[in-house]
Design an enzyme around this catalytic site. Structure first.
Site, short mmCIF file in Angstrom:
data_model
loop_
_atom_site.label_atom_id
_atom_site.label_comp_id
_atom_site.label_asym_id
_atom_site.label_seq_id
_atom_site.Cartn_x
_atom_site.Cartn_y
_atom_site.Cartn_z
N ASP A 31 21.19 -2.94 47.10
CA ASP A 31 21.34 -4.02 48.07
C ASP A 31 19.99 -4.71 48.24
O ASP A 31 18.99 -4.05 48.55
CB ASP A 31 21.82 -3.43 49.40
CG ASP A 31 22.04 -4.48 50.47
OD1 ASP A 31 21.95 -5.69 50.16
OD2 ASP A 31 22.30 -4.09 51.62
N SER B 177 25.57 -5.38 58.17
CA SER B 177 25.14 -6.70 57.73
C SER B 177 24.83 -7.58 58.94
O SER B 177 23.97 -7.25 59.75
CB SER B 177 26.18 -7.32 56.80
OG SER B 177 25.64 -8.38 56.06
N HIS C 165 25.65 -3.51 48.60
CA HIS C 165 25.87 -3.95 49.98
C HIS C 165 27.30 -3.62 50.43
O HIS C 165 28.27 -4.02 49.79
CB HIS C 165 25.62 -5.45 50.05
CG HIS C 165 25.52 -6.00 51.45
ND1 HIS C 165 24.54 -5.59 52.33
CD2 HIS C 165 26.27 -6.91 52.11
CE1 HIS C 165 24.69 -6.25 53.47
NE2 HIS C 165 25.73 -7.05 53.36
#
Length: 315
Positions: A259, A164, A291
C-alpha cells in the site's frame, strides 16, 4: 438523435467521474445491503437516524451474547473508507466486516454514515462524524433514544476505528476529543487501518511513486476544495498544533506492505511518539498485501489475524 455525451471534468479511476453539467458517476461502492441478523455470527444490526435535518444516520450492531442482564460491552464507533467519495456504512464489504468484528471482539458497533463529496465537500464529513459521536454520548446516562446504546454499552470503554479516509476521520475525531474533552464517554483507543494521510513533502516510497502521490494530493483538493493543500492539518496530521493532544491512551496503526500509504502509517507512529502525547502506539504490518485487502479477502489468513488483533486491542 442521441443526446451528446456530457463533457468530462474530473476522472478518478475506480472512484468517481464528474461531468461539466454537474452529473456525478460513482464507479464503486454503490451497492447497499439491509440490516439483518447475520446467519453465521448471530450479530444483529439495525439502522438509526442521527440527524433528521441532514439525514446523517448509522448502522448499529450488537453481538449475539448481549442481553440486559449481562455486563455492558465496549463500544466501537466506526468510520468507513472510500476517499470521502464512495462507499457507505451500508456497503456489503463494511456490513460483513463489522458483523465479523462485533462477533470476534464482543463489542457494540456504531458504523457512521456521513455525507460524502462532491455533493457535500469537506469538512462536512468531519462535522457529521462529530454530530454522530455527540448523539452516541447522549446515551451515556441511559436516557437516549436508542435502546441498544442505553442497555448494552459501557461508555468508559469507547474506541474509534476506520480505514483509509475513515481512519483519517477517526484520527481527527480523536484530536477533537482531546481538545474539547466532551462529557459522557472515555475514548480508550483508536485503530487506524491503511489511513489516508498525505503531505506536501514526499516520504519513503512516495519519492518514487510520483503518480500515486499526485493522485492522493489531487483527490484531497477534490474533496476539500477550500483546503490550503496537502499540508492541511486535516490530511497531514503532523501539521496540526494539537497533534499531541490526541484524546486516547493507545493507538494501533495497521499498514500493508504494498500500500503506497504505508509510509504515512509508520511516520504517524514515529511522530506521535516524539510529540509528547504519552500514550502507547503500535504498528501491525501485513507483508505482500495491498490497500484494504482485509475487506476484499476477509477469509485469508492475514485478514483473520488482523481481525483478531483488532479484537484484542478492544479487550
Amino acid at each position: 438523435m442521441a443526446s451528446p455525451t456530457p463533457e468530462l471534468l474530473l476522472d478518478f479511476p475506480n472512484f468517481v467521474r464528474l461531468f461539466k453539467d454537474g452529473t456525478i458517476e460513482r464507479l464503486g461502492g454503490t451497492e447497499i445491503v439491509p440490516p439483518s441478523t447475520d446467519p453465521i455470527t448471530g450479530v444483529q444490526s439495525k439502522d438509526a437516524v442521527i440527524d433528521q435535518e441532514t439525514g446523517v444516520n448509522a448502522r448499529l450492531y450488537i453481538p449475539k451474547t448481549t442481553n440486559p442482564n449481562h455486563k455492558k460491552l465496549p463500544l466501537l464507533i466506526y468510520f468507513h473508507g472510500g476517499g470521502f467519495v464512495i462507499e457507505t456504512a451500508f456497503s456489503p464489504v463494511y456490513h460483513n466486516h463489522i458483523n465479523s468484528l462485533a462477533n470476534e471482539a464482543q463489542v457494540v458497533v456504531v458504523s457512521v454514515n456521513f455525507r460524502r463529496a462532491p455533493e457535500h465537500f469537506l469538512p462536512i464529513a468531519y462535522d457529521d462524524s462529530w454530530v454522530a459521536i455527540m448523539w452516541i454520548a447522549a446515551h451515556s446516562k441511559g436516557g437516549g433514544p436508542e435502546v441498544w446504546l442505553n442497555n448494552y454499552v459501557d461508555f468508559e470503554r469507547v474506541f474509534f476505528s476506520g480505514d483509509s479516509a475513515g481512519a483519517n476521520i477517526a484520527h481527527n475525531m480523536a484530536i477533537r476529543v482531546g481538545v474539547e474533552k466532551p462529557h459522557g464517554f472515555k475514548l480508550v483507543g483508536i485503530t487506524l487501518i491503511h489511513a489516508y494521510f498525505t503531505g506536501k513533502q514526499p516520504i519513503g516510497s512516495e519519492c518514487e511513486d510520483v503518480v500515486g502521490k499526485a493522485t492522493f494530493d489531487k483527490l484531497w483538493l477534490f474533496v476539500c476544495p477550500t483546503s490550503s493543500g496537502s499540508d492541511d492539518p486535516w490530511i497531514n496530521p503532523f501539521m496540526n498544533p494539537n497533534f499531541s493532544k490526541l484524546g486516547c491512551d493507545k493507538v494501533l496503526v495497521c499498514v500493508a506492505e504494498k500500500d503506497s500509504l504505508r509510509n504515512r502509517g509508520w511516520y504517524y507512529k514515529e511522530e506521535l511518539e516524539k510529540s509528547g502525547w504519552g500514550g502507547v502506539v503500535e504498528v501491525m504490518q501485513d507483508e505482500e498485501e495491498g490497500h484494504l485487502f482485509h475487506l476484499y479477502k476477509p477469509t485469508c489468513d492475514k485478514a483473520v489475524a488482523m481481525l483478531k488483533r483488532l479484537a484484542a486491542f478492544m479487550n
